[in-house]
Design a protein around this motif. Structure first.
Motif, PDB file in Angstrom:
ATOM      1  N   GLU A  31       0.810  -1.222   0.000  1.00 38.83           N
ATOM      2  CA  GLU A  31       0.000   0.000   0.000  1.00 38.83           C
ATOM      3  C   GLU A  31       0.847   1.277   0.000  1.00 38.83           C
ATOM      4  O   GLU A  31       0.294   2.385  -0.113  1.00 38.83           O
ATOM      5  CB  GLU A  31      -0.927   0.023   1.213  1.00 38.83           C
ATOM      6  CG  GLU A  31      -0.255   0.301   2.558  1.00 38.83           C
ATOM      7  CD  GLU A  31       0.463  -0.903   3.158  1.00 38.83           C
ATOM      8  OE1 GLU A  31       0.972  -0.785   4.287  1.00 38.83           O
ATOM      9  OE2 GLU A  31       0.479  -1.968   2.498  1.00 38.83           O
ATOM     10  N   VAL A  32       2.156   1.155   0.131  1.00 39.24           N
ATOM     11  CA  VAL A  32       3.027   2.328   0.153  1.00 39.24           C
ATOM     12  C   VAL A  32       3.291   2.787  -1.286  1.00 39.24           C
ATOM     13  O   VAL A  32       3.768   1.993  -2.106  1.00 39.24           O
ATOM     14  CB  VAL A  32       4.360   2.019   0.864  1.00 39.24           C
ATOM     15  CG1 VAL A  32       5.318   3.191   0.766  1.00 39.24           C
ATOM     16  CG2 VAL A  32       4.102   1.650   2.317  1.00 39.24           C
ATOM     17  N   PRO A  33       3.001   4.044  -1.611  1.00 39.66           N
ATOM     18  CA  PRO A  33       3.267   4.514  -2.984  1.00 39.66           C
ATOM     19  C   PRO A  33       4.760   4.461  -3.295  1.00 39.66           C
ATOM     20  O   PRO A  33       5.602   4.748  -2.451  1.00 39.66           O
ATOM     21  CB  PRO A  33       2.754   5.960  -2.965  1.00 39.66           C
ATOM     22  CG  PRO A  33       1.857   6.054  -1.773  1.00 39.66           C
ATOM     23  CD  PRO A  33       2.381   5.080  -0.780  1.00 39.66           C
ATOM     24  N   VAL A  34       5.089   4.085  -4.516  1.00 42.61           N
ATOM     25  CA  VAL A  34       6.482   3.983  -4.928  1.00 42.61           C
ATOM     26  C   VAL A  34       6.606   4.496  -6.353  1.00 42.61           C
ATOM     27  O   VAL A  34       5.772   4.201  -7.210  1.00 42.61           O
ATOM     28  CB  VAL A  34       6.999   2.528  -4.803  1.00 42.61           C
ATOM     29  CG1 VAL A  34       6.166   1.581  -5.651  1.00 42.61           C
ATOM     30  CG2 VAL A  34       8.473   2.434  -5.170  1.00 42.61           C
ATOM     31  N   ARG A  35       7.625   5.278  -6.603  1.00 43.14           N
ATOM     32  CA  ARG A  35       7.890   5.840  -7.933  1.00 43.14           C
ATOM     33  C   ARG A  35       9.071   5.097  -8.536  1.00 43.14           C
ATOM     34  O   ARG A  35      10.142   5.030  -7.945  1.00 43.14           O
ATOM     35  CB  ARG A  35       8.196   7.336  -7.815  1.00 43.14           C
ATOM     36  CG  ARG A  35       8.553   8.016  -9.140  1.00 43.14           C
ATOM     37  CD  ARG A  35       8.689   9.521  -8.915  1.00 43.14           C
ATOM     38  NE  ARG A  35       9.072  10.212 -10.144  1.00 43.14           N
ATOM     39  CZ  ARG A  35      10.316  10.562 -10.438  1.00 43.14           C
ATOM     40  NH1 ARG A  35      11.296  10.292  -9.587  1.00 43.14           N
ATOM     41  NH2 ARG A  35      10.585  11.192 -11.557  1.00 43.14           N
ATOM     42  N   VAL A  36       8.861   4.534  -9.710  1.00 44.08           N
ATOM     43  CA  VAL A  36       9.896   3.756 -10.384  1.00 44.08           C
ATOM     44  C   VAL A  36      10.297   4.488 -11.651  1.00 44.08           C
ATOM     45  O   VAL A  36       9.450   4.832 -12.477  1.00 44.08           O
ATOM     46  CB  VAL A  36       9.408   2.335 -10.721  1.00 44.08           C
ATOM     47  CG1 VAL A  36      10.523   1.544 -11.400  1.00 44.08           C
ATOM     48  CG2 VAL A  36       8.945   1.617  -9.456  1.00 44.08           C
ATOM     49  N   THR A  37      11.597   4.735 -11.802  1.00 41.90           N
ATOM     50  CA  THR A  37      12.141   5.326 -13.024  1.00 41.90           C
ATOM     51  C   THR A  37      13.221   4.400 -13.562  1.00 41.90           C
ATOM     52  O   THR A  37      13.871   3.664 -12.808  1.00 41.90           O
ATOM     53  CB  THR A  37      12.739   6.715 -12.758  1.00 41.90           C
ATOM     54  OG1 THR A  37      13.730   6.610 -11.717  1.00 41.90           O
ATOM     55  CG2 THR A  37      11.662   7.700 -12.320  1.00 41.90           C
ATOM     56  N   VAL A  38      13.407   4.436 -14.867  1.00 43.28           N
ATOM     57  CA  VAL A  38      14.355   3.539 -15.495  1.00 43.28           C
ATOM     58  C   VAL A  38      15.347   4.339 -16.320  1.00 43.28           C
ATOM     59  O   VAL A  38      15.009   5.379 -16.907  1.00 43.28           O
ATOM     60  CB  VAL A  38      13.630   2.494 -16.377  1.00 43.28           C
ATOM     61  CG1 VAL A  38      12.874   3.157 -17.518  1.00 43.28           C
ATOM     62  CG2 VAL A  38      14.613   1.461 -16.907  1.00 43.28           C
ATOM     63  N   ARG A  39      16.566   3.851 -16.346  1.00 43.60           N
ATOM     64  CA  ARG A  39      17.622   4.399 -17.202  1.00 43.60           C
ATOM     65  C   ARG A  39      18.169   3.259 -18.044  1.00 43.60           C
ATOM     66  O   ARG A  39      18.476   2.182 -17.519  1.00 43.60           O
ATOM     67  CB  ARG A  39      18.735   5.013 -16.347  1.00 43.60           C
ATOM     68  CG  ARG A  39      19.880   5.627 -17.181  1.00 43.60           C
ATOM     69  CD  ARG A  39      20.965   4.595 -17.487  1.00 43.60           C
ATOM     70  NE  ARG A  39      21.742   4.235 -16.315  1.00 43.60           N
ATOM     71  CZ  ARG A  39      22.453   3.133 -16.218  1.00 43.60           C
ATOM     72  NH1 ARG A  39      22.481   2.261 -17.209  1.00 43.60           N
ATOM     73  NH2 ARG A  39      23.137   2.868 -15.123  1.00 43.60           N
ATOM     74  N   VAL A  40      18.248   3.489 -19.341  1.00 39.20           N
ATOM     75  CA  VAL A  40      18.849   2.498 -20.235  1.00 39.20           C
ATOM     76  C   VAL A  40      20.053   3.144 -20.899  1.00 39.20           C
ATOM     77  O   VAL A  40      20.026   4.317 -21.258  1.00 39.20           O
ATOM     78  CB  VAL A  40      17.838   1.989 -21.283  1.00 39.20           C
ATOM     79  CG1 VAL A  40      16.840   1.042 -20.654  1.00 39.20           C
ATOM     80  CG2 VAL A  40      17.120   3.138 -21.968  1.00 39.20           C
ATOM     81  N   GLU A  41      21.125   2.363 -21.051  1.00 37.62           N
ATOM     82  CA  GLU A  41      22.382   2.888 -21.571  1.00 37.62           C
ATOM     83  C   GLU A  41      22.953   1.906 -22.584  1.00 37.62           C
ATOM     84  O   GLU A  41      22.954   0.681 -22.365  1.00 37.62           O
ATOM     85  CB  GLU A  41      23.363   3.096 -20.418  1.00 37.62           C
ATOM     86  CG  GLU A  41      24.603   3.884 -20.778  1.00 37.62           C
ATOM     87  CD  GLU A  41      25.439   4.154 -19.542  1.00 37.62           C
ATOM     88  OE1 GLU A  41      25.542   5.325 -19.147  1.00 37.62           O
ATOM     89  OE2 GLU A  41      25.972   3.188 -18.964  1.00 37.62           O
ATOM     90  N   SER A  42      23.428   2.436 -23.681  1.00 45.42           N
ATOM     91  CA  SER A  42      23.938   1.587 -24.767  1.00 45.42           C
ATOM     92  C   SER A  42      25.387   1.183 -24.520  1.00 45.42           C
ATOM     93  O   SER A  42      26.033   1.655 -23.569  1.00 45.42           O
ATOM     94  CB  SER A  42      23.841   2.349 -26.091  1.00 45.42           C
ATOM     95  OG  SER A  42      24.816   3.387 -26.135  1.00 45.42           O
ATOM     96  N   ALA A  43      25.883   0.349 -25.434  1.00 43.99           N
ATOM     97  CA  ALA A  43      27.309   0.040 -25.444  1.00 43.99           C
ATOM     98  C   ALA A  43      28.083   1.276 -25.902  1.00 43.99           C
ATOM     99  O   ALA A  43      27.501   2.285 -26.317  1.00 43.99           O
ATOM    100  CB  ALA A  43      27.579  -1.148 -26.358  1.00 43.99           C
ATOM    101  N   SER A  44      29.399   1.195 -25.867  1.00 37.54           N
ATOM    102  CA  SER A  44      30.224   2.368 -26.168  1.00 37.54           C
ATOM    103  C   SER A  44      30.249   2.682 -27.663  1.00 37.54           C
ATOM    104  O   SER A  44      30.232   1.784 -28.512  1.00 37.54           O
ATOM    105  CB  SER A  44      31.650   2.133 -25.670  1.00 37.54           C
ATOM    106  OG  SER A  44      31.677   1.990 -24.278  1.00 37.54           O
TER     107      SER A  44
END
Length: 881
Positions: free
Chosen positions: A90-103
């Motif tokens: 029941e606790v609100p949670v904010r989820v964010t994502v970061r995606v990173e490519s190869a070099s």
């Protein structure tokens, strides 16, 4: 009309003074205890809420990492979000994502072998954490956004185009800079591990610049080769109550299983469950610590009520014996005593819960409690009514017990015992005070032997150790009971001392006390315990405040500690108002004995002027320690260390091994958190170790303030990252838990004094009423008011003087044994800075003078009342009776 009333009511109306005192004692006990428990609950909840609101992200966030492709990212994203949501409930949670490519290699900078690299990345919610410096956020695949440091390092601006080449597939990509942004807070914990985003450049085996920020859709469509994804879950804990900490911790601890059930490749790192368990333990310790004044007050109120009940039983013993001789059986007498006790106690149960919030509002007017911002409860809850009812019923039982015990003798037996000298009480004859001594010693030993007043119950549930929590109260009761044995001996000494000296009052008073010491033992014990509780409360509050100041001073290390910026020098800070000295320092994490330790290297020539080192933490002064760490090139680096590093001979900074020589040991190193292994060295000597001098830049400045007033300099440095000892001290002092304990002690202290004054007044009044005939004879013989006052003052000064002296001595002894470990337990920390005992002698003296003045006023009033009575009328009334 009185003849038509029930016998219970008629008996109550016949003794208005004693029963009014009993009612006052019960009402005071139920109100004070209800207020203390209500206060403990509200303060604990406020402390937990503040701790959750101010907890760093690193202590509450959950991080999930995984390698993904364009094809399975959506499924992995759904699985991660679902697992996190299930674990947080029941606790609100904010989820964010970061995606990173190869070099990717910057084509223009590729020199065949050592290219400058970059990476494409997409950050969810970045536009809410950064501001555009120029241009706009990218909306198409070939458009990118760069951080301001990255654009500066790459030498590009909005509108520029350049080409990058994939290191894995060799494909070229032409990109255009759509905008340049600036992070609002590069030091925000959510960017931990994102050094490339924070600084624009990252140096390792290769130099990387960037990242090239693109929209999420464009990233997955064009750059999802060798992708690493990172999800960050930030829960909103502001509405989490203290009773939900442990269940919610267990739920969060299962987040790894919840996530991995849908994403087997994911790696989960969570710290929230451990944080919640520590908060739950801290809340338990806070509640148990604030129960200490409750238990003290329970013991004191129980004895005060027992004293009133005993006076009432003694006053009625002939009446009770006569009723028994006329056929009143034990059941009837028991019912009468119980009915009278309930008649007095039961009205307190519904009244006390409404008076408790009023007391708390009065208490919250004190500045150090008001500064916490914790609003006192406006209305009682159900638990408060239950507590008040339980206390009232217990008081009723105590009030009814002495009359029942006194009802065993007949009228003839009561007549036979009249005029006999007082004997020691049954409790003393049975040696109960010795048993209390053993129990109190065990409780104090357990409190000093463990970190907090808690135990692990069956099933692994954490709970309060009742013996440890009751330690201070048992110690005070034990000391008071032991002091009773001194009353007859001191009375006999006083009688011998005054027997051959002129003066009417002292001689008669000493004789009276010597003949009937038990009559004075009750008030003496009550006043002794009340004084001891008052002094113990003052000492605990002073020790707690001193510990707060010591913790702030230790964590700061100096009056002000400022992060260094390029171009800073000593004149930058000594030119500020109120700054007396400025010392450059370097702070780094090194490896010592296989574990991380904090290295502080500062200018030893001037460090002694700014270092805040408590004298008991080292056998040597700061000036001596700083003079010893000054070293010369070609020799091991001289250092001062914490105890765990005393045998260390070498430290490792990065890949550099540095030999060291320990020249001093301190219990805790200033400028570091409590319990942190640390070393202190001279910055010049550190720079002289080999060719690594350029690797030891100044990272912070330690400042000393004139008169310890940091306000002018802190105001001038408002835009800098500053550690201010005054701000830290205020933060510790304004913590709800810390102020809550002081509030509980204040309330317990006031209630203890009220019990002492009430008990003394009732005992003195009853004693004077029983001795009306004696004082009438003295008046008929020509004894003046001054002599009467001197007689009463001499009698009561025996009680008051012995009680005040014994109470202060008892409180100091108990404080030395229990207060430092109790304050340490209240911080819920396992080690670090030792707590020093602070006895506020000026406040103790003021307390003694105030109590003495109030009691002397009571004695003077009684003397005036007795002297105004006509001797003849009193003597005739005695003959008629």
């Amino acid at each position: 009309m009185r003849g038509r009333l029930p016998l219970v009511v008629r008996r109550a109306l016949a003794e208005p003074l004693l029963l009014a005192a009993a009612f006052g004692s019960i009402l005071l006990a139920t109100t004070a205890i209800s207020a203390l428990l209500l206060h403990a609950g509200s303060v604990t909840q406020a402390g937990v809420r503040r701790a959750l609101e101010t907890a760093p992200l690193a202590a509450t966030a959950t991080v999930v990492t995984s390698s993904v492709t364009a094809g399975d990212f959506a499924a992995a994203d759904r699985a991660v979000r679902a697992g996190i949501a299930h674990a947080h409930g029941e606790v609100p949670v904010r989820v964010t994502v970061r995606v990173e490519s190869a070099s990717y290699a910057l084509k223009e900078d590729d020199r065949g072998g050592q290219p400058v690299l970059t990476r494409f990345a997409a950050y969810e919610g970045l536009d809410g954490q950064a501001d555009l410096v120029s241009g706009r956020w990218p909306t198409e695949g070939t458009a990118v956004a760069l951080s301001e440091p990255a654009a500066r390092a790459m030498g590009v601006s909005t509108g520029d185009e350049f080409t990058v080449v994939g290191r894995l597939d060799g494909k070229s990509v032409r990109v255009r800079v759509a905008g340049v942004f600036r992070l609002r807070d590069p030091d925000d914990p959510r960017w931990r591990g994102e050094e490339l985003l924070r600084y624009g450049t990252q140096t390792g085996d290769f130099t990387s610049r960037g990242p090239l920020v693109v929209p999420a859709g464009a990233f997955l469509g064009r750059f999802a080769t060798g992708v690493s994804a990172r999800w960050l879950a930030e829960p909103d804990l502001r509405r989490l109550s203290s009773d939900r900490l442990r269940p919610f911790s267990a739920s969060v601890a299962a987040v790894s299983a919840d996530v991995r059930s849908g994403c087997p490749r994911c790696t989960v790192t969570e710290t929230l469950s451990g944080t919640l368990l520590r908060l739950d333990r801290g809340a338990l310790v806070a509640r148990s610590t604030m129960l200490v004044p409750v238990l003290q007050l329970l013991v004191l109120s129980a004895y005060a009520l027992a004293l009133t009940a005993r006076l009432l039983a003694e006053h009625r013993r002939m009446e009770t014996a006569l009723l028994r001789s006329r056929g009143g059986g034990s059941p009837r007498l028991a019912a009468t005593a119980a009915g009278e006790a309930l008649l007095i106690a039961l009205p307190c149960a519904p009244v006390a819960p409404f008076l408790a919030p009023v007391l708390l509002r009065l208490m919250s007017a004190f500045p150090w409690i008001e500064a916490t911002g914790v609003a006192p409860p406006r209305a009682p809850d159900g638990a408060t009514f239950a507590v008040a009812a339980a206390v009232a019923l217990a008081c009723a039982a105590m009030l009814a017990a002495p009359p029942l015990l006194a009802a065993r003798r007949t009228y003839v037996e009561e007549q036979a015992v009249l005029g006999r000298a007082d004997r020691p009480g049954l409790v003393q004859r049975a040696g109960a005070d010795v048993a209390l001594l053993v129990l109190a010693a065990l409780a104090v030993w357990r409190l000093r032997a463990q970190d907090a007043p808690e135990v692990t119950r069956l099933g692994g549930e954490l709970g309060l150790d009742p013996l440890v929590g009751a330690g201070p109260a048992l110690a005070l009761l034990c000391g008071g009971m032991a002091a009773l044995r001194l009353v007859p001996a001191v009375a006999r000494v006083a009688e011998r001392a005054t027997r051959r000296r002129p003066g009417f009052g002292p001689a008669v008073a000493a004789r009276q006390v010597s003949r009937r010491p038990a009559r004075y033992s009750g008030p003496a014990l009550l006043l002794t315990m009340a004084t001891a509780i008052g002094v113990l409360s003052l000492t605990t509050a002073a020790t707690w405040r001193g510990a707060q100041e010591d913790r702030a001073m230790h964590l700061a290390g100096a009056a002000l500690r400022v992060s260094a910026l390029p171009g800073d020098d000593a004149r930058t800070f000594t030119a500020l108002p109120g700054v007396a000295a400025a010392v450059p320092a370097h702070r780094a994490t090194v490896v010592a004995n296989g574990a991380d330790a904090t290295l502080i290297a500062a200018d030893a020539a001037h460090l002694g002027r700014v270092l805040l080192l408590r004298p008991d933490l080292s056998e040597r002064s700061p000036a001596t320690l700083t003079s010893r760490i000054a070293g010369s090139a070609g020799q091991p680096l001289p250092v001062v260390v914490t105890p765990g590093l005393a045998d260390t001979t070498r430290i490792t900074a990065g890949t550099v091994a540095i030999p060291i020589r320990v020249v001093g040991v301190v219990t805790a190193m200033p400028g570091t958190p409590e319990g942190t292994p640390a070393l202190l060295a001279d910055l010049a000597a550190l720079r002289g170790q080999g060719a690594q001098g350029a690797d030891w830049p100044v990272t912070e400045w330690w400042l000393a303030a004139d008169g310890n007033d940091t306000t002018p300099a802190a105001t001038a440095l408002a835009r800098r990252d500053v550690v201010d000892v005054a701000t830290l001290t205020a933060g510790h002092r304004d913590d709800p838990t810390a102020a809550g304990l002081q509030g509980a002690l204040l309330l317990g202290f006031a209630a203890a004094l009220a019990f002492a004054v009430l008990g003394f007044l009732v005992n003195a009044a009853v004693s004077a009423r029983e001795r009306r005939g004696e004082f009438a004879v003295l008046g008929a013989l020509g004894v003046s008011f001054r002599q009467t006052l001197g007689l009463l003052a001499a009698e009561q000064s025996f009680v008051v003087g012995l009680s005040l002296a014994g109470g202060v001595a008892l409180a100091v002894a108990v404080s030395a044994a229990v207060v430092p470990p109790m304050v340490t337990a209240g911080y819920a920390t396992g080690g670090g800075l030792p707590v020093l005992l602070h006895v506020p002698w000026l406040q103790v003296a003021a307390l003694a003078v105030a109590v003495l003045a109030v009691l002397l006023v009571i004695v003077a009033g009684l003397a005036r009342s007795l002297h105004r009575r006509e001797p003849a009328a009193v003597l005739r009334s005695g003959e008629a009776s």
